[in-house]
Design an enzyme around this catalytic site. Structure first.
Site, PDB file in Angstrom:
ATOM      1  N   SER A  34      -6.369   8.658  -6.628  1.00 44.59           N
ATOM      2  CA  SER A  34      -7.310   8.480  -7.739  1.00 44.59           C
ATOM      3  C   SER A  34      -8.404   7.467  -7.438  1.00 44.59           C
ATOM      4  O   SER A  34      -9.483   7.533  -8.022  1.00 44.59           O
ATOM      5  CB  SER A  34      -6.543   8.053  -8.999  1.00 44.59           C
ATOM      6  OG  SER A  34      -5.625   7.023  -8.707  1.00 44.59           O
TER       7      SER A  34
ATOM      8  N   ASN B 208      -0.315   6.971   0.918  1.00 43.90           N
ATOM      9  CA  ASN B 208      -1.358   5.950   0.741  1.00 43.90           C
ATOM     10  C   ASN B 208      -1.094   5.006  -0.428  1.00 43.90           C
ATOM     11  O   ASN B 208      -1.537   3.853  -0.403  1.00 43.90           O
ATOM     12  CB  ASN B 208      -2.708   6.673   0.544  1.00 43.90           C
ATOM     13  CG  ASN B 208      -3.771   5.754  -0.019  1.00 43.90           C
ATOM     14  OD1 ASN B 208      -4.351   4.932   0.695  1.00 43.90           O
ATOM     15  ND2 ASN B 208      -4.040   5.874  -1.324  1.00 43.90           N
TER      16      ASN B 208
ATOM     17  N   SER C 155      -1.043  -1.619   7.163  1.00 45.88           N
ATOM     18  CA  SER C 155      -2.023  -2.705   6.962  1.00 45.88           C
ATOM     19  C   SER C 155      -1.970  -3.679   8.139  1.00 45.88           C
ATOM     20  O   SER C 155      -0.920  -3.846   8.770  1.00 45.88           O
ATOM     21  CB  SER C 155      -1.683  -3.468   5.685  1.00 45.88           C
ATOM     22  OG  SER C 155      -2.454  -4.648   5.587  1.00 45.88           O
TER      23      SER C 155
ATOM     24  N   TYR D 130       4.440  -7.849   0.877  1.00 44.91           N
ATOM     25  CA  TYR D 130       3.527  -6.799   1.349  1.00 44.91           C
ATOM     26  C   TYR D 130       3.637  -6.629   2.876  1.00 44.91           C
ATOM     27  O   TYR D 130       3.688  -5.502   3.386  1.00 44.91           O
ATOM     28  CB  TYR D 130       2.113  -7.192   0.921  1.00 44.91           C
ATOM     29  CG  TYR D 130       1.021  -6.189   1.165  1.00 44.91           C
ATOM     30  CD1 TYR D 130       0.778  -5.151   0.270  1.00 44.91           C
ATOM     31  CD2 TYR D 130       0.186  -6.288   2.281  1.00 44.91           C
ATOM     32  CE1 TYR D 130      -0.261  -4.253   0.475  1.00 44.91           C
ATOM     33  CE2 TYR D 130      -0.853  -5.400   2.502  1.00 44.91           C
ATOM     34  CZ  TYR D 130      -1.077  -4.386   1.597  1.00 44.91           C
ATOM     35  OH  TYR D 130      -2.105  -3.508   1.820  1.00 44.91           O
TER      36      TYR D 130
ATOM     37  N   ALA E  22       6.192  -7.369   4.716  1.00 41.43           N
ATOM     38  CA  ALA E  22       7.503  -6.768   5.008  1.00 41.43           C
ATOM     39  C   ALA E  22       7.483  -5.269   4.749  1.00 41.43           C
ATOM     40  O   ALA E  22       7.987  -4.469   5.555  1.00 41.43           O
ATOM     41  CB  ALA E  22       8.583  -7.431   4.151  1.00 41.43           C
ATOM     42  N   ALA E  23       6.872  -4.877   3.643  1.00 37.71           N
ATOM     43  CA  ALA E  23       6.825  -3.447   3.296  1.00 37.71           C
ATOM     44  C   ALA E  23       6.029  -2.660   4.334  1.00 37.71           C
ATOM     45  O   ALA E  23       6.447  -1.586   4.785  1.00 37.71           O
ATOM     46  CB  ALA E  23       6.202  -3.272   1.911  1.00 37.71           C
TER      47      ALA E  23
ATOM     48  N   ILE F 247     -10.838  -3.783   3.436  1.00 42.24           N
ATOM     49  CA  ILE F 247     -11.659  -2.641   3.021  1.00 42.24           C
ATOM     50  C   ILE F 247     -12.056  -2.862   1.554  1.00 42.24           C
ATOM     51  O   ILE F 247     -11.216  -3.288   0.747  1.00 42.24           O
ATOM     52  CB  ILE F 247     -10.868  -1.311   3.148  1.00 42.24           C
ATOM     53  CG1 ILE F 247     -10.161  -1.187   4.518  1.00 42.24           C
ATOM     54  CG2 ILE F 247     -11.800  -0.120   2.887  1.00 42.24           C
ATOM     55  CD1 ILE F 247     -11.037  -1.095   5.738  1.00 42.24           C
TER      56      ILE F 247
HETATM   57  P1  NDP Z   1      -6.369   0.597  -4.893  1.00 38.80           P
HETATM   58  O1  NDP Z   1      -5.706  -0.481  -5.683  1.00 38.80           O
HETATM   59  O2  NDP Z   1      -7.849   0.715  -4.928  1.00 38.80           O
HETATM   60  O3  NDP Z   1      -5.747   2.030  -5.288  1.00 38.80           O
HETATM   61  C1  NDP Z   1      -4.350   2.156  -5.328  1.00 38.80           C
HETATM   62  C2  NDP Z   1      -3.994   3.599  -5.531  1.00 38.80           C
HETATM   63  O4  NDP Z   1      -2.562   3.735  -5.443  1.00 38.80           O
HETATM   64  C3  NDP Z   1      -4.394   4.136  -6.888  1.00 38.80           C
HETATM   65  O5  NDP Z   1      -4.765   5.483  -6.727  1.00 38.80           O
HETATM   66  C4  NDP Z   1      -3.106   4.020  -7.703  1.00 38.80           C
HETATM   67  O6  NDP Z   1      -3.004   4.959  -8.766  1.00 38.80           O
HETATM   68  C5  NDP Z   1      -2.088   4.347  -6.636  1.00 38.80           C
HETATM   69  N1  NDP Z   1      -0.747   3.841  -6.910  1.00 38.80           N
HETATM   70  C6  NDP Z   1      -0.326   2.553  -6.977  1.00 38.80           C
HETATM   71  N2  NDP Z   1       0.997   2.505  -7.250  1.00 38.80           N
HETATM   72  C7  NDP Z   1       1.415   3.784  -7.361  1.00 38.80           C
HETATM   73  C8  NDP Z   1       2.665   4.394  -7.637  1.00 38.80           C
HETATM   74  N3  NDP Z   1       3.758   3.662  -7.863  1.00 38.80           N
HETATM   75  N4  NDP Z   1       2.741   5.749  -7.677  1.00 38.80           N
HETATM   76  C9  NDP Z   1       1.630   6.503  -7.471  1.00 38.80           C
HETATM   77  N5  NDP Z   1       0.419   5.992  -7.195  1.00 38.80           N
HETATM   78  C10 NDP Z   1       0.320   4.639  -7.154  1.00 38.80           C
HETATM   79  O7  NDP Z   1      -5.862   0.364  -3.389  1.00 38.80           O
HETATM   80  P2  NDP Z   1      -6.551   0.719  -1.975  1.00 38.80           P
HETATM   81  O8  NDP Z   1      -7.235   2.012  -2.057  1.00 38.80           O
HETATM   82  O9  NDP Z   1      -7.262  -0.470  -1.494  1.00 38.80           O
HETATM   83  O10 NDP Z   1      -5.240   0.843  -1.068  1.00 38.80           O
HETATM   84  C11 NDP Z   1      -4.711   2.097  -0.644  1.00 38.80           C
HETATM   85  C12 NDP Z   1      -3.681   1.832   0.430  1.00 38.80           C
HETATM   86  O11 NDP Z   1      -4.304   1.155   1.522  1.00 38.80           O
HETATM   87  C13 NDP Z   1      -2.534   0.932  -0.018  1.00 38.80           C
HETATM   88  O12 NDP Z   1      -1.336   1.374   0.558  1.00 38.80           O
HETATM   89  C14 NDP Z   1      -2.930  -0.427   0.536  1.00 38.80           C
HETATM   90  O13 NDP Z   1      -1.802  -1.236   0.738  1.00 38.80           O
HETATM   91  C15 NDP Z   1      -3.582  -0.017   1.835  1.00 38.80           C
HETATM   92  N6  NDP Z   1      -4.483  -1.012   2.397  1.00 38.80           N
HETATM   93  C16 NDP Z   1      -5.623  -1.401   1.723  1.00 38.80           C
HETATM   94  C17 NDP Z   1      -6.455  -2.329   2.287  1.00 38.80           C
HETATM   95  C18 NDP Z   1      -7.712  -2.794   1.619  1.00 38.80           C
HETATM   96  O14 NDP Z   1      -8.333  -3.734   2.139  1.00 38.80           O
HETATM   97  N7  NDP Z   1      -8.144  -2.187   0.518  1.00 38.80           N
HETATM   98  C19 NDP Z   1      -6.147  -2.950   3.587  1.00 38.80           C
HETATM   99  C20 NDP Z   1      -4.949  -2.456   4.204  1.00 38.80           C
HETATM  100  C21 NDP Z   1      -4.156  -1.522   3.615  1.00 38.80           C
HETATM  101  P3  NDP Z   1      -3.665   4.660 -10.253  1.00 38.80           P
HETATM  102  O15 NDP Z   1      -5.141   4.854 -10.084  1.00 38.80           O
HETATM  103  O16 NDP Z   1      -3.038   5.681 -11.152  1.00 38.80           O
HETATM  104  O17 NDP Z   1      -3.304   3.244 -10.576  1.00 38.80           O
END
Ligand code: NDP
Length: 242
Positions: free
Chosen positions: A10, A88, A140, A153, A155-156, A186
């Site tokens: 999303s 993701n 990450s 985070y 650890a995960a 990012i």
């Molecule tokens: P955002 O916070 O912008 O988006 C998170 C997304 O994950 C949303 O779509 C949210 O859904 C969804 N989400 C969270 N928890 C759940 C759940 N329990 N079940 C289903 N969907 C869930 O995060 P980013 O786009 O920045 O991060 C995406 C991935 O990239 C993550 O795994 C993050 O750890 C990793 N990452 C990000 C970095 C960054 O700098 N941004 C750096 C390194 C890794 P909803 O919209 O419904 O809340």
């Protein structure tokens, strides 16, 4: 027909990945937890660029919800299967370990690690029987280097990297590849509380990355062109090496 499932499609990286993968001509299943309006916007943009998609809401950390949603999807799509899975969805709940609450530890582990486990286990059977599949796990820099304030985070994400390497060896004979992508900073909602102006000075490229840059890498790993790459962790961090 082959489908793509992007968890957390999303917003942020997931949204960019949905839009990029859709350009490969595959229909996209956009998973989200609660933000339906944002998921609908992702779908709208996929359709505007000529692609196809659908929404599938479930909490990746809830085993029963994962089972229920994927079983329902499979019943509605008897001739289709999910060939590309992008794990993701992720959250941050930063705290120094000494002050960390049980929920902060468990919520982060449950989302990243249990989410990976429940969904991947559920979808693997079809990939193995079709002798085709791509699993891309969004890890990450924090899972490679470890960052203070992020022991949950880190650890995960480190565990996700371990699972990526183990699973890659299990399924390689059946032409299923499993890789991890490890982004640095990012620009997304997840990083909007960070002091970008200060932190970007640590990055040799001098800036935070864009979600589209991560999406392009994921798209390559999801393509036929990457068929001999498996069990890898690919960093994408503007030179911010550990
Ligand atoms: P955002 O916070 O912008 O988006 C998170 C997304 O994950 C949303 O779509 C949210 O859904 C969804 N989400 C969270 N928890 C759940 C759940 N329990 N079940 C289903 N969907 C869930 O995060 P980013 O786009 O920045 O991060 C995406 C991935 O990239 C993550 O795994 C993050 O750890 C990793 N990452 C990000 C970095 C960054 O700098 N941004 C750096 C390194 C890794 P909803 O919209 O419904 O809340």
């Amino acid at each position: 027909m082959k489908y793509v499932l992007v968890t957390g499609g999303s917003r942020g990286l997931g949204k960019a990945i949905c839009l990029h993968l859709s350009k490969q001509g595959l229909p996209i299943i956009i998973n989200y937890r609660s933000n339906k309006a944002a998921a609908e916007e992702t779908l709208k943009q996929i359709e505007e660029q000529g692609g196809k998609g659908e929404l599938l809401s479930f909490d990746v950390s809830d085993r029963d919800a994962v089972e229920h949603a994927l079983e329902k999807w499979e019943n509605q799509h008897p001739d289709d299967y999910i060939d590309i899975l992008v794990n993701n969805a992720g959250i941050r709940q930063d705290s120094l370990l000494i002050f960390m609450q049980d929920e902060q530890w468990h919520d982060v582990l449950d989302t990243t690690l249990n989410g990976f486990f429940y969904i991947t286990r559920r979808l693997l059977k079809n990939m193995l029987s079709h002798r085709s599949g791509r699993i891309i796990n969004i890890a990450s820099l924090s899972g490679i280097k470890g960052l203070p304030g992020q022991s949950n985070y880190s650890a995960a994400k480190a565990a996700l990297i371990g699972a990526t390497k183990a699973l890659a060896q299990e399924v390689a004979p059946r032409k299923v590849t499993v890789n991890a992508v490890a982004p640095g900073f990012i620009t997304t909602d997840m990083t909007k509380d960070l002091d970008e102006n200060t932190l970007k000075k640590m990055v040799p490229a001098g800036r935070f990355g864009k979600p589209e840059e991560v999406a392009a890498l994921v798209s390559f790993l999801a393509s036929e062109d990457s068929s001999y790459i498996t069990g890898e962790v690919i960093s994408i961090n503007g030179g911010l090496y550990t």
